[in-house]
Structures are given as structure tokens and as C-alpha cells.
Design an enzyme around this catalytic site. Structure first.
Site, mmCIF file in Angstrom:
data_model
loop_
_atom_site.group_PDB
_atom_site.id
_atom_site.type_symbol
_atom_site.label_atom_id
_atom_site.label_comp_id
_atom_site.label_asym_id
_atom_site.label_seq_id
_atom_site.Cartn_x
_atom_site.Cartn_y
_atom_site.Cartn_z
ATOM 1 N N LYS A 13 0.835 -1.212 0.000
ATOM 2 C CA LYS A 13 0.000 0.000 0.000
ATOM 3 C C LYS A 13 0.870 1.263 0.000
ATOM 4 C CE LYS A 13 -2.217 -0.919 3.880
ATOM 5 N NZ LYS A 13 -1.641 -2.182 4.308
ATOM 6 N N ARG A 88 -9.350 1.167 9.318
ATOM 7 C CA ARG A 88 -8.913 -0.182 9.702
ATOM 8 C C ARG A 88 -10.041 -0.993 10.335
ATOM 9 N NH1 ARG A 88 -3.212 0.405 8.914
ATOM 10 N NH2 ARG A 88 -2.057 -1.098 10.123
ATOM 11 N N ARG A 159 11.421 -1.201 10.423
ATOM 12 C CA ARG A 159 10.447 -0.778 11.429
ATOM 13 C C ARG A 159 10.467 -1.752 12.594
ATOM 14 N NH1 ARG A 159 4.896 0.049 8.249
ATOM 15 N NH2 ARG A 159 4.183 -0.947 10.157
ATOM 16 N N ARG A 170 -0.295 -8.833 13.451
ATOM 17 C CA ARG A 170 -0.887 -7.767 12.631
ATOM 18 C C ARG A 170 -1.779 -8.363 11.543
ATOM 19 N NH1 ARG A 170 4.436 -4.999 10.975
ATOM 20 N NH2 ARG A 170 3.196 -3.783 9.538
HETATM 21 P P1 AMP Z 1 1.016 0.499 9.259
HETATM 22 O O1 AMP Z 1 2.178 1.426 9.112
HETATM 23 O O2 AMP Z 1 -0.202 0.951 8.504
HETATM 24 O O3 AMP Z 1 1.374 -0.934 8.997
HETATM 25 O O4 AMP Z 1 0.584 0.574 10.806
HETATM 26 C C1 AMP Z 1 1.462 0.186 11.853
HETATM 27 C C2 AMP Z 1 0.664 0.044 13.133
HETATM 28 O O5 AMP Z 1 0.073 1.309 13.501
HETATM 29 C C3 AMP Z 1 -0.534 -0.904 13.077
HETATM 30 O O6 AMP Z 1 -0.137 -2.270 13.305
HETATM 31 C C4 AMP Z 1 -1.438 -0.372 14.176
HETATM 32 O O7 AMP Z 1 -0.983 -0.751 15.474
HETATM 33 C C5 AMP Z 1 -1.237 1.129 14.038
HETATM 34 N N1 AMP Z 1 -2.203 1.729 13.083
HETATM 35 C C6 AMP Z 1 -1.937 2.247 11.848
HETATM 36 N N2 AMP Z 1 -3.044 2.728 11.276
HETATM 37 C C7 AMP Z 1 -4.054 2.508 12.155
HETATM 38 C C8 AMP Z 1 -5.453 2.770 12.145
HETATM 39 N N3 AMP Z 1 -6.058 3.338 11.098
HETATM 40 N N4 AMP Z 1 -6.180 2.396 13.237
HETATM 41 C C9 AMP Z 1 -5.593 1.834 14.313
HETATM 42 N N5 AMP Z 1 -4.277 1.548 14.390
HETATM 43 C C10 AMP Z 1 -3.514 1.876 13.324
#
Ligand code: AMP
Length: 216
Positions: A13, A88, A159, A170
Site C-alpha cells: 500500500k 482499519r 520498522r 498484525r
Molecule cells: P502500518 O504502518 O499501517 O502498517 O501501521 C502500523 C501500526 O500502527 C498498526 O499495526 C497499528 O498498530 C497502528 N495503526 C496504523 N493505522 C491505524 C489505524 N487506522 N487504526 C488503528 N491503528 C492503526
């Protein structure tokens, strides 16, 4: 035009969002990036967020919704947003609908990148993030090379939640909380399903075709 990029962690994404931003002059909203910025600032809120992110579960809807209120009401980004990693869950999707309407905007399409669990794990374990420019690379599929990335390689990091244990959690969170949203967007005729296992360029061509269809 506001676009939602949908898919499991590691689906690509962020990479496709960067491509779309460049080609269509949109503004990327990655809730993951915004949360990582807050963690970096080491505020109390940042510490609370870190403990959730490190468990592979979702940060509270309240925190996320507060971030979105600011972004959707900002006239600089009016109808020029690409959402990466948001919404999400159903509550976030309903809140997004509310904010979009309140600010006289609309969601143009939802692009779902479909990738299986094994591929996700492989991709996430090879992922590297540039802490200077925010671009995303992958040791195996999209290495950082001079032609596409001018920052010093010392800025490339993994990360902290990109490890095998957290990625499995996740992925489970995605299946339970996020995947049901597909039905929500399908019912609104906004959903486009894309094979996220294809090559980066191939996927981007398909995305451009879909977006061209919207503009026609
Ligand atoms: P990402 O960078 O999108 O993979 O997000 C990393 C982590 O941030 C996720 O595993 C969640 O813990 C948190 N996170 C990111 N976006 C959201 C969202 N829209 N709602 C809740 N938690 C989020």
C-alpha cells in the site's frame, strides 16, 4: 479525488501510495506514519501508541479519528487524499464517511491489494524505511538504488514492528477487524480488487487504468 488503499500489512500500500502521489499530485495520509511520528516525539501519547503498535493490535479509534478531523478539514488537501492504512475497522470507516460528507468531499474508490499471509511475511521481513524522506524499499523486491533514492543509506531502517512475531499478530488483526470492511465498500460500488502479488509496475499500471476510468 480521494482514494482508499486497502490490504494487509506488507501488501504494498505504501509503495503504491507513493506512486499515486507522484503521478496524480495527491496527499498521502498514512496513519501508521502519523503514529510513528508521535512515537518518535516520546510524548505520553507516543508511549501509549508504541505499546499498542508493538502488540500488532489497533490504536484506539478516538486517537485515529482526532487525526482525521484535522486532515479532512484542511483546505490544502481538499479532495486530494490517498489513505494508506485507514480506515482499519467499521467504526473508522463510518467516521470517515461522516467527515467526508461534513467537509463536502467524497471517496472516489477503494483499491484493495490482495496478498496471502506467506507473501506478506516475506515482504515485511525485507522492508526498509527511509527515515529522512519516508520512502519505502525492500531488500528483495525494490532495493534502494541511486536512480530512485538520493538519501544516504544510513537513513534506511527496519520498522520495529516488522518482525515475524508481530507481523503474524498484525495479519490476524487485519483478518478480524479490517477485512470485513470490503463488504462495506462493495455495497457502495467503490471496491476494486487487485492482485497484490503481481510486480510493482504492473500493479501501478492497473491502478492508473482504474483511476483513468474514474476521471472519464
Ligand atoms: P502500518 O504502518 O499501517 O502498517 O501501521 C502500523 C501500526 O500502527 C498498526 O499495526 C497499528 O498498530 C497502528 N495503526 C496504523 N493505522 C491505524 C489505524 N487506522 N487504526 C488503528 N491503528 C492503526
Amino acid at each position: 479525488m480521494n482514494i482508499i488503499l486497502f490490504g494487509p500489512p506488507g501488501a504494498g500500500k505504501g509503495t503504491q501510495a507513493d506512486n499515486i502521489v507522484k503521478r496524480f499530485n495527491l496527499h498521502k495520509v498514512s496513519t501508521g506514519d502519523l503514529l510513528r511520528d508521535e512515537i518518535k516525539r516520546s510524548t505520553n501519547l507516543g508511549l501509549e501508541i508504541k505499546s499498542t503498535v508493538d502488540k500488532g493490535t489497533l490504536v484506539s479509534d478516538e486517537i485515529i479519528n482526532d487525526l482525521m478531523i484535522k486532515i479532512l478539514s484542511d483546505r490544502k488537501f481538499y479532495n486530494r487524499l490517498i489513505f494508506d492504512g485507514y480506515p482499519r475497522n467499521l467504526n473508522q470507516a463510518k467516521n470517515l464517511d461522516f467527515l467526508v460528507k461534513k467537509n463536502n468531499q467524497k471517496i472516489s474508490c477503494v483499491l484493495s491489494l490482495n496478498v496471502d499471509k506467506e507473501s506478506v511475511i516475506k515482504r515485511v521481513l525485507g522492508r526498509l524505511l527511509c527515515t529522512k524522506c519516508g520512502l519505502i524499499f525492500n531488500k528483495n523486491f525494490k532495493p534502494s538504488i541511486k536512480e530512485s533514492h538520493s538519501c544516504d543509506p544510513k537513513f534506511l531502517v527496519k520498522r520495529s514492528d516488522d518482525n515475524e512475531k508481530i507481523i503474524i499478530d498484525r495479519f490476524e488483526t487485519y483478518l478480524k477487524k479490517t477485512l470485513p470492511l470490503l463488504e462495506f465498500y462493495k455495497e457502495q460500488n467503490l471496491l476494486h480488487q487487485i492482485d497484490g502479488k503481481a510486480g510493482i509496475d504492473h500493479i501501478f499500471e492497473e491502478i492508473q487504468r482504474i483511476i483513468a476510468g474514474l476521471e472519464a
